[in-house]
Write a protein that holds these residues in place. Structure first.
Motif, short mmCIF file in Angstrom:
data_model
loop_
_atom_site.label_atom_id
_atom_site.label_comp_id
_atom_site.label_asym_id
_atom_site.label_seq_id
_atom_site.Cartn_x
_atom_site.Cartn_y
_atom_site.Cartn_z
N UNK A 25 12.96 26.90 -5.44
CA UNK A 25 13.15 28.10 -4.61
C UNK A 25 12.51 27.96 -3.23
N UNK A 26 11.65 26.94 -3.06
CA UNK A 26 11.04 26.69 -1.75
C UNK A 26 11.86 25.72 -0.89
N UNK A 27 12.90 25.12 -1.47
CA UNK A 27 13.74 24.22 -0.69
C UNK A 27 14.54 25.02 0.33
N UNK A 28 14.63 24.48 1.54
CA UNK A 28 15.28 25.21 2.64
C UNK A 28 16.29 24.31 3.36
N UNK A 29 17.23 24.94 4.02
CA UNK A 29 18.22 24.23 4.83
C UNK A 29 17.81 24.35 6.29
N UNK A 30 17.53 23.20 6.91
CA UNK A 30 17.12 23.19 8.30
C UNK A 30 18.27 22.90 9.24
N UNK A 31 17.95 22.57 10.48
CA UNK A 31 18.99 22.27 11.48
C UNK A 31 19.91 21.15 11.01
N UNK A 32 21.20 21.35 11.23
CA UNK A 32 22.19 20.35 10.85
C UNK A 32 22.69 20.50 9.43
N UNK A 33 22.16 21.49 8.70
CA UNK A 33 22.57 21.71 7.32
C UNK A 33 23.88 22.47 7.23
N UNK A 34 24.37 22.71 6.03
CA UNK A 34 25.69 23.34 5.83
C UNK A 34 25.79 24.74 6.40
N UNK A 35 24.68 25.49 6.44
CA UNK A 35 24.74 26.83 7.02
C UNK A 35 24.80 26.78 8.54
N UNK A 36 24.59 25.57 9.09
CA UNK A 36 24.69 25.35 10.52
C UNK A 36 26.12 24.99 10.92
#
Length: 594
Positions: free
Chosen positions: A569-580
């Motif tokens: 649950x602490x894993x995050x999506x940073x710059x360049x990730x799929x939500x970007x």
């Protein structure tokens, strides 16, 4: 075997209406079809597929890695090697009053001294199984009853048998009354809370067959079996496990809608899958060897991030001690002197993986730097030991006993693991120079761990790794009471069959010694005895290598047996990730076959 039984059950339940009703009643509802989910999909590659899915039966990192996405232990060691609560509200200690010493009847004392402990825990508020039923003290009591039953086959049954009683205060708070004083009194990492509303009827029907009757084997996809951030959505036996967000998870919402864990047992194929985008990351717990990771980083360091974490991963050779050749300690000592382990670690790992002189890592606080024998490469001494043991070289150099039988050993490891297979070849070559023949007999990991080791059907030597927690007393692997057999439901991890009264005494004493200085002396004696008797042959301590997409943040390698997925649950999506807007090989979670 387990998966065939599971498939047969599914087919039968589809044909018989009564079977469908019973399945829905007992297992918390039928398995769900793959559905669209919100959020991106993360695909993880590992090198092994679980031998089963019951959290307390058989110890295998592949299973623990996956189930840590779906469950939380009461306690665990974090990335800083601190014991923390995950399913409990506060870690009980002698200092905060959550634990206390108590006098108990001598006949109920594990050591006969009339001393025990009472340790109180409160389950996390809001914790619920995937079918909405609260995780409660009822589940704790049931797990204790299963764990202490002699026929259940629970791997660490000793943990449960040391609990004299479970005192229930309410739906969330309970006190464990322990049958002895122990310095690890509040570490319940191996206590596996089980869903009583699903599993009780299966267990009570036939405790001896519970291993195969469990809903974790028969209906693995039932939501009610899980209470973590994710639940198992679908199992493709031997290939992959798909998990989706658990709607009843009470903690921080995870960012990924679906996580797919793929088992790719050949490490070269695992790397190829990463480069092609078929998987997004390779788990360090069960992934590339350090030499592969270093080579990959030199070629593709701009595409991925590489996290190296030295840790408590003990690569070694378990010796089948009832083998007529290996039961002689002189033969085992000769095998150690016949190995140039410095050469192995230097050439294969660029010196990044230190030689092991026993099961305790120099990174661990109980490591004994002095007073423990070390085996240096000495082939001449190895030959003398073999001569003394009655193995004499014939004109061809092969050693034979008085009956003319050759000194030939079988060596097994996990098939497809390139570095282990390479290490095997080195061992085979080095031992040939002292007159020992080695026959390679590799098996898929699920076969080696699920049958060869846990049922002690392996022959000769088995090359694999133990992954331990900090300050871990090796009861399950070295105590004579932990030798798996049909009589104890194949519980325990003492696969070598090592039975030594002095080792038993040291282990028993270690667990109850509260004074750090006295405990350090016991640890030194244990390591010295291990080096002398050699129930297993130490090779090296492994460094785990996590290969992650550059946009993935929040993954903290632990270096021990509690995997990174316990904190997914602490894993995050940073710059360049799929939500970007740039997928990086991720599926969008819109359904279909991941």
């Amino acid at each position: 075997m387990i998966n065939r039984v599971w498939t047969a059950f599914r087919r039968a339940a589809g044909l018989v209406a009564v079977g469908v009703c019973l399945w829905a009643l007992v297992a918390g509802g039928p398995a769900r079809a793959v559905e669209p989910v919100e959020g991106p999909t993360l695909t993880i590659g590992i090198t092994q597929f679980p031998g089963n899915f019951h959290p307390a039966i058989d110890a295998m990192m592949a299973k623990k890695y996956i189930l840590s996405l779906t469950r939380r232990p009461l306690t665990a060691y974090d990335a800083d090697w601190h014991l923390v609560c995950l399913l409990c509200e506060e870690l009980p200690t002698l200092e905060n009053g959550g634990a206390r010493l108590e006098d108990i009847p001598p006949e109920e004392s594990g050591l006969g001294d009339g001393k025990g402990m009472a340790v109180t825990y409160t389950l996390k508020a809001g914790a619920r199984w995937g079918d909405g039923i609260p995780v409660s003290t009822r589940d704790v009591v049931f797990a204790w009853q299963v764990g202490r039953h002699p026929d259940s086959g629970i791997t660490n049954g000793e943990l449960y048998r040391r609990i004299r009683a479970v005192e229930v205060h309410d739906g969330r708070t309970f006190t464990l009354h322990l049958d002895r004083v122990s310095f690890k009194y509040n570490a319940l990492n191996d206590f596996k809370v089980l869903p009583a509303h699903i599993e009780r009827v299966r267990f009570e029907a036939d405790p001896a067959r519970y291993r195969t009757l469990s809903a974790y084997e028969r209906t693995t996809e039932a939501p009610g079996l899980y209470f973590g951030p994710y639940r198992v959505e679908r199992v493709t036996p031997g290939v992959s496990v798909s998990l989706v967000r658990n709607e009843t998870w009470w903690g921080k919402p995870p960012v990924f809608g679906r996580i797919v864990v793929k088992a790719i047992e050949n490490t070269s194929a695992l790397e190829a899958n990463l480069l092609s985008g078929s998987i997004d990351m390779i788990a360090g717990e069960l992934g590339l060897t350090i030499d592969q990771a270093l080579a990959l980083e030199r070629r593709h360091g701009d595409r991925f991030q590489f996290l190296y974490r030295p840790g408590l991963v003990y690569e070694h050779l378990d010796a089948r001690l009832d083998d007529p050749i290996l039961r002689d300690v002189r033969v085992r000592q000769a095998l150690m002197y016949g190995l140039d382990r410095e050469l192995i670690t230097g050439q294969l790992f660029e010196g990044r993986q230190p030689v092991a002189h026993g099961p305790v890592s120099p990174l661990d606080p109980m490591y004994a730097a002095e007073g423990v024998p070390h085996y240096q490469y000495d082939p001449a001494r190895a030959k003398v030991l073999l001569e003394d043991a009655g193995w004499h070289a014939d004109p061809s150099g092969v050693r034979r006993n008085a009956d003319g039988e050759p000194l030939r050993l079988t060596l097994a490891t996990t098939a497809g693991n390139r570095i282990r297979e390479l290490v095997q070849q080195v061992l085979q070559s080095q031992w040939r120079t002292i007159g020992v023949e080695v026959r390679i007999d590799n098996q898929p990991p699920r076969v080696l761990f699920g049958q060869g080791l846990s049922r002690r059907t392996f022959q000769g030597l088995a090359l694999f790794a133990w992954i331990s927690s900090p300050d871990n007393v090796p009861r399950t692997t070295l105590h004579s009471a932990m030798i798996p057999s049909a009589d104890n439901g194949w519980a325990g991890q003492n696969y070598t069959g090592f039975a030594n009264p002095e080792m038993d005494r040291l282990i028993d004493a270690l667990e109850v010694e509260l004074d750090p200085a006295a405990r350090a002396a016991l640890w030194r004696d244990l390591q010295a005895l291990y080096a002398e008797r050699l129930p297993a042959l130490p090779l090296y301590f492994r460094a785990n290598t996590h290969v992650l997409p550059r946009w993935l943040e929040g993954v903290r390698p632990t270096g021990h047996q509690d995997p990174t997925t316990l904190w997914v649950e602490d894993w995050r999506i940073g710059p360049g990730g799929p939500l970007d807007g740039s997928g990086g090989g991720l599926l969008d979670g819109s359904g279909g076959d991941p």
